[in-house]
Design a protein around this motif. Structure first.
Motif: not given
Length: 111
Positions: A90-98, A100-103, A107-109
């Motif tokens: 959960t913590l490892g995939t949570g880091q990746t999820f964060c 990906v969201v920031v990336s 891009i949208l900005a």
């Protein structure tokens, strides 16, 4: 002897979180890199974007993932808790999820 056992359990904690962050990052970046390679294969400089996407999928978790995984393991050790494998997942995939969201938000900005 007890200190050696405690450091081994902390090592297992950060290593588990780090491996899950690396695997989940590669799960997102390898298809994105292959898609970029396929769509930009005829472009003069665009084909190198796929290489940079793949490098970020590896270099990012190795640099930042090690630090954040060690910090998480340090918090668990300070709290005196053991980490079960599902928490590492959960913590490892949570880091990746964060990441990906920031990336995507960056891009949208720029649009």
């Amino acid at each position: 002897m007890v200190m050696i056992l405690e450091s081994k359990s902390e090592e297992k904690m950060w290593y588990g979180v780090f491996l899950w962050a690396l695997v989940s990052s590669l799960f997102f970046h390898v298809p994105a890199g292959l898609l970029a390679l396929f769509t930009l294969r005829h472009h003069k400089y665009g084909r190198f974007m796929s290489v940079s996407i793949l490098l970020m999928g590896i270099v990012g978790p190795i640099t930042a993932g090690i630090l954040t995984s060690a910090a998480i393991a340090g918090v668990y050790r300070a709290a005196g808790k053991e980490m079960i494998p599902f928490e590492a997942l959960t913590l490892g995939t949570g880091q990746t999820f964060c990441i990906v969201v920031v990336s995507f938000l960056r891009i949208l900005a720029t649009l």
